[in-house]
Design an enzyme around this catalytic site. Structure first.
Site, PDB file in Angstrom:
ATOM      1  N   CYS A  85       0.836  -1.210   0.000  1.00 38.26           N
ATOM      2  CA  CYS A  85       0.000   0.000   0.000  1.00 38.26           C
ATOM      3  C   CYS A  85       0.866   1.254   0.000  1.00 38.26           C
ATOM      4  CB  CYS A  85      -0.948   0.004   1.202  1.00 38.26           C
ATOM      5  SG  CYS A  85      -0.127  -0.085   2.805  1.00 38.26           S
ATOM      6  N   HIS A 114      -1.516   1.325   7.530  1.00 36.93           N
ATOM      7  CA  HIS A 114      -1.988   1.211   6.148  1.00 36.93           C
ATOM      8  C   HIS A 114      -1.948   2.589   5.515  1.00 36.93           C
ATOM      9  CE1 HIS A 114      -4.254  -0.163   2.703  1.00 36.93           C
ATOM     10  NE2 HIS A 114      -5.199   0.715   2.931  1.00 36.93           N
TER      11      HIS A 114
END
Length: 997
Positions: A454, A854
């Protein structure tokens, strides 16, 4: 007497009269009758029972038959013989089919009447064979239930020995063929009752003959694992689960999951069908068996099966929560599915759209049981939202719906999440890319997470949405080249033109991953961005050498290591690029210049140097600094940085600069040595501090939201001003003055002398705590202005050493930086102005530490000419009037401009890029992200310069390349995309047909 009875039941006499006469006939059974008369009466009553035209005739038949059989048992035994019974079972009775339940009921009653007769033993042996034949013919639920009643009353009719195993197996198969076509409650209840009778019969047989249990369970698995498309085993098999001893679960599951003869497709079918069993009412332990099988498959790492089944069935499991009878089991299975499926948010997001309706429904009924259930469900949902952070658009409605329910502590959430995960690492989990369908409604293409990638996906999407940069990349002629820029061009082209919902950037990831980044591990997106831009810059320098000096072919576009690239281009960094045409694309789009000026406070001699940068790293300043600062014109007075290393320039002469120790995670103690006005002690690595010059005051904006404690929320402008604030070098950080030939206190200032087209700002949220040896994250909210005014002081020097690279290695910070800055008597001319920038992208880090979390990004398309001409003139006026009008407590012209633009921008499209998922969002969501989700914080910001004369706007109609859009792709790229789209559409069509059939 039989003639009288036959005439009576068919007569038109009143029913009460008929009943009186029937009673007389029943009483007459006590009298003696010869064998012929008895047989005639048995024939008549049998016909009335089996073929009676109405309930009255059938009732009469039963009453008279029982009476005559009781008083004339030998005659009935002779009548109800093996031949007669066999004929009923195999041929039926007159017009009555042999499978009619009335025949089985008749035999059942007949057995009761001759139970004490010796001939019944012959009937038992006959029935042992016939009942096996009957179940092999797959009787309907009603007939099978009547057969179960008969065998429950007469266990002597159950097949014995090996035939008992066969009978149980066939009975299991029969249950697997049960179907209930009615949707009426009465019929459904009757169906459940019928299945229950059959399952109870099997339970009794298993108890009486334990050897029949395992073969029966094997037959159950054979039925539910069948891949025959024409056969769908009945959910009624769930009724058997409650009768299987729980102590057998471990043994059976281990046997199934380790059997090499059991194929993955069969196991997938079996698990799916077991999950379907959750809909069967009253069946106990179904959830126990389902969870046991899920755990068993995880133990042998059958993750492909688990992923397929979870994504296919999790919505069905969630829908079972609506039904009270099966709710506890469904919630148990749902919890295990979600808490084990932790490598991707895909499963959780399938149920997210249904959560709010379910919560509102159960809140409205007000039942204690509903409240207790919601507490469990909301705890599970909170855990999943915590684990899969970064989806504010999805979670906002859920947070509002469950706001009245208790939220588990972070410790409890982590404990729950750690209990059931298949594996702590996702590298062994299968990738299910085939599920992706066509593009989303946004028309934008997502990037598939290849395993903790990510950090790359968020950066690539931000760069892709930098419209001018994307257009420049796509317009490059790189045919026959295998450089990283070529791979970026290929990736941008696919993002712009692929038919897929999401694209897997495997080739680009392998080419752009820094050597020290461990594959499939979590990394820092800012560090990755620096490395990427540096690689692109260095490669283009090589191409420039090739085109101008024609070096050996070894310097071509072939893939080389970063170390080789850096060494080959070292000669290029020895002299500055003074011509605009000589600049690389990275320099043109992201490159700026920063002047560092150091003045010795003893002899007043100065040294200065101009360095290139591609991003500025902004440290957090204490709230007290914001409150106490007063105005000094940021564009007209010297502005300095609180610590030289709070900014970072991508390219470097030494590839060793780019190591994890020099990332945006401020983990080197020497870095924090330079941080004056540093965060609280726990975020500092040393005790060294710097004292700001008392006379240096910078512009701050007090018209910002206030914190609950009275402090204000800092804005990016505050952090930028703090970055440019003067710094006094003292103590261990003294400056070595060559004029004084000793260490002296000095004042260091930093000024931006050349602004980039795209300004990259990294907020230094991560620091290393030497005391506790952990990396910490600063979770402070930061206000993100839509319009940012960058103070730029253009200077011209008669003699100045400037280059693209910084001459200071991050690993050499223990030496005083100022030693490397030579004294100069340079004359300079200054022209100050505020350059307006519009917010283009925001990369958000979701998490509470640098070790986990994230990344996702907000972005929108901005070109260099968008709303720029007016803003440029406004900003020029603003720069001239700043010293008079930018007073604390007054609305500045920039604030007016920003407010006006904000009102206009609200209606423009912002996009939220979260790996594969791309959705529409709004600027309000960007502004409120941290206040709504406290661990989601802006980390990397991308601002686009607004200028009335922007040659790099990418909207150049005179060039003939493109007008109001991306440039036409080269044939090589277009062919690759067309081929991929055709292949994808073919696969999608086959997949659709498979599901339709």
């Amino acid at each position: 007497m039989d003639k009288i009875l036959e005439g009576l039941v068919s007569s038109s006499h009143p029913l009460p009269l008929k009943r009186v006469i029937v009673r007389k006939v029943v009483e007459s059974a006590e009298h003696w009758l010869d064998e012929a008369q008895c047989e005639a009466m048995f024939d008549l009553t049998t016909r009335l029972i089996l073929e009676g035209q109405d309930p009255f005739q059938r009732q009469v038949g039963h009453q008279v038959l029982e009476a005559y059989a009781r008083y004339h048992r030998p005659e009935f035994e002779s009548f109800f013989n093996k031949t007669f019974v066999l004929g009923l079972l195999q041929q039926g009775y007159h017009s009555l089919d042999r499978k009619d339940v009335a025949i089985l009921d008749y035999i059942h009653n007949g057995l009761k009447l001759i139970m004490s007769c010796p001939s019944v033993l012959d009937l038992f042996s006959l029935l042992q064979v016939e009942v096996l034949r009957m179940v092999c013919e797959r009787p309907e639920p009603q007939l099978c239930a009547r057969l179960s009643d008969l065998l429950s009353d007469f266990v002597q009719c159950i097949p014995k020995g090996k035939l008992s195993i066969t009978f149980c197996q066939q009975l299991v198969r029969t249950i697997g063929h049960f179907q209930c076509v009615s949707t009426q409650e009465k019929e459904l209840r009757e169906y459940v009752s019928q299945v229950t009778k059959v399952s109870n019969l099997l339970q009794n047989i298993w108890k009486a003959e334990p050897s029949t249990l395992l073969p029966s369970l094997q037959e159950v698995f054979a039925s539910i694992s069948s891949t025959d498309a024409s056969f769908e085993p009945s959910v009624a098999l769930a009724s058997l689960v409650q009768h299987i001893p729980l102590q057998m679960i471990t043994v059976l599951i281990r046997s199934l999951t380790t059997d090499p003869n059991v194929k993955d497709a069969s196991m997938t079918q079996a698990l799916c069908r077991m999950i379907d069993w959750l809909s069967w009412p009253l069946a106990q332990h179904v959830d126990t068996w389902v969870i046991a099988l899920l755990k068993g498959l995880a133990a042998v790492q059958k993750f492909t099966i688990l992923i397929d089944v979870t994504l296919l069935k999790i919505e069905l499991v969630f829908n079972r929560l609506w039904f009270p009878l099966v709710r506890p089991g469904a919630l148990a299975v749902l919890s295990h599915m979600l808490l084990s499926f932790q490598h991707s948010p895909e499963a959780f997001h399938l149920i997210v759209p249904h959560v709010v309706n379910l919560v509102h429904s159960f809140k409205s009924d007000g039942l204690p049981s509903s409240t207790a259930f919601l507490v469990q469900l909301t705890e599970l949902i909170q855990c999943m939202m915590y684990h899969y952070s970064g989806f504010p658009d999805l979670y906002e409605p859920i947070l509002e719906a469950i706001k009245d329910f208790p939220k588990p502590s972070e410790e409890k959430i982590k404990l729950i999440l750690n209990q059931s995960a298949w594996t702590s690492q996702s590298n062994s989990l299968a990738s299910c890319l085939s599920r992706l369908s066509g593009k989303s409604e946004t028309g934008k293409t997502g990037l598939i997470n290849l395993g903790n990638t990510c950090y790359m996906n968020s950066v690539i999407q931000a760069l892709f949405m930098a419209t001018d940069f994307r257009r420049q990349v796509l317009s490059l002629n790189l045919n026959g080249c295998n450089s990283l820029m070529k791979k970026l061009q290929h990736l941008f082209a696919f993002l712009a033109h692929t038919q897929r919902e999401a694209y897997a950037p495997r080739v680009f990831f392998e080419a752009s991953r820094p050597p020290w980044f461990t594959p499939r591990s979590q990394q820092d997106c800012s560090e990755y961005l620096r490395f990427l831009l540096d690689r692109l810059h260095e490669e283009e320098k090589i191409l420039q050498v090739q085109s101008s000096h024609k070096p050996p072919s070894s310097l071509g576009c072939n893939e080389t290591s970063f170390q080789e690239v850096a060494s080959k281009t070292a000669v290029l960094t020895e002299s500055p690029c003074t011509s605009e045409g000589e600049k690389t694309l990275i320099e043109k789009m992201f490159g700026g210049k920063l002047r560092t000026h150091i003045c010795c406070l003893n002899c007043r001699s100065t040294s200065q140097k101009v360095e290139a940068f591609t991003d500025l790293s902004l440290a957090f300043c204490p709230s007290s600094s914001i409150e106490n600062l007063s105005f000094q014109d940021a564009a007209s007075s010297p502005n300095t940085q609180d610590g030289d290393l709070m900014q970072a320039s991508i390219p470097s002469e030494e590839p060793g600069v780019y190591s994890p120790a020099t990332a945006a995670f401020v983990c080197d103690s020497a870095v924090n040595e330079r941080m004056s006005h540093s965060p609280p002690d726990e975020f500092c690595c040393t005790d060294n501090t710097s004292v700001p010059h008392e006379s240096s005051k910078i512009l701050v904006n007090k018209d910002v939201p206030q914190r609950p404690g009275g402090g204000s929320t800092p804005s990016v402008t505050d952090l930028l001003n703090y970055f440019l604030a003067p710094e006094i070098l003292t103590g261990d950080n003294q400056y070595y003055c060559e004029n004084c030939a000793s260490l002296q206190n000095a004042e260091k200032t930093m000024q931006i002398t050349e602004e980039p087209e795209y300004l990259i700002l990294t907020l230094l949220r991560f620091s290393y705590d030497q005391k506790y040896h952990v990396r910490r994250k600063i979770l402070d909210n930061v206000s993100l202005p839509l319009v940012l005014e960058l103070p730029v002081k253009r200077t011209t020097f008669s003699s100045l050493s400037e280059s693209w690279s910084i001459d200071v290695d991050f690993t050499d910070i223990s030496e005083n930086l100022a030693k490397k800055l030579k004294s100069s008597g340079t004359e300079e001319a200054c022209c100050s102005r505020l350059v307006p920038y519009l917010l283009s992208s925001v990369v958000v880090h979701s998490g509470i530490s640098s070790e986990s979390g994230h990344y996702y990004s907000y972005a929108r398309n901005i070109t260099g000419t968008e709303s720029s001409y007016q803003m440029c003139h406004q900003s020029e006026t603003l720069a001239l009037a700043s010293s008079q009008s930018h007073l604390l407590g007054r609305n500045s012209p920039s604030a007016v401009i920003e407010q006006d633009l904000e009102n206009k921008e609200m209606s423009k499209e912002w996009f939220l890029f979260n790996d594969s998922r791309v959705t529409f969002t709004s600027f309000q969501s960007v502004q409120k992200i941290t206040s709504r989700f406290p661990k989601d914080t802006a980390y990397v910001l991308l601002y686009k310069k607004q200028s009335s004369t922007n040659s790099l706007s990418g909207n150049n109609s005179t060039s003939g390349l493109w007008v109001n859009g991306d440039p036409p792709l080269q044939k090589e790229l277009m062919d690759a995309i067309t081929k991929d789209n055709k292949l994808y559409l073919q696969v999608s069509w086959k997949h659709t047909l498979h599901h339709l059939w």
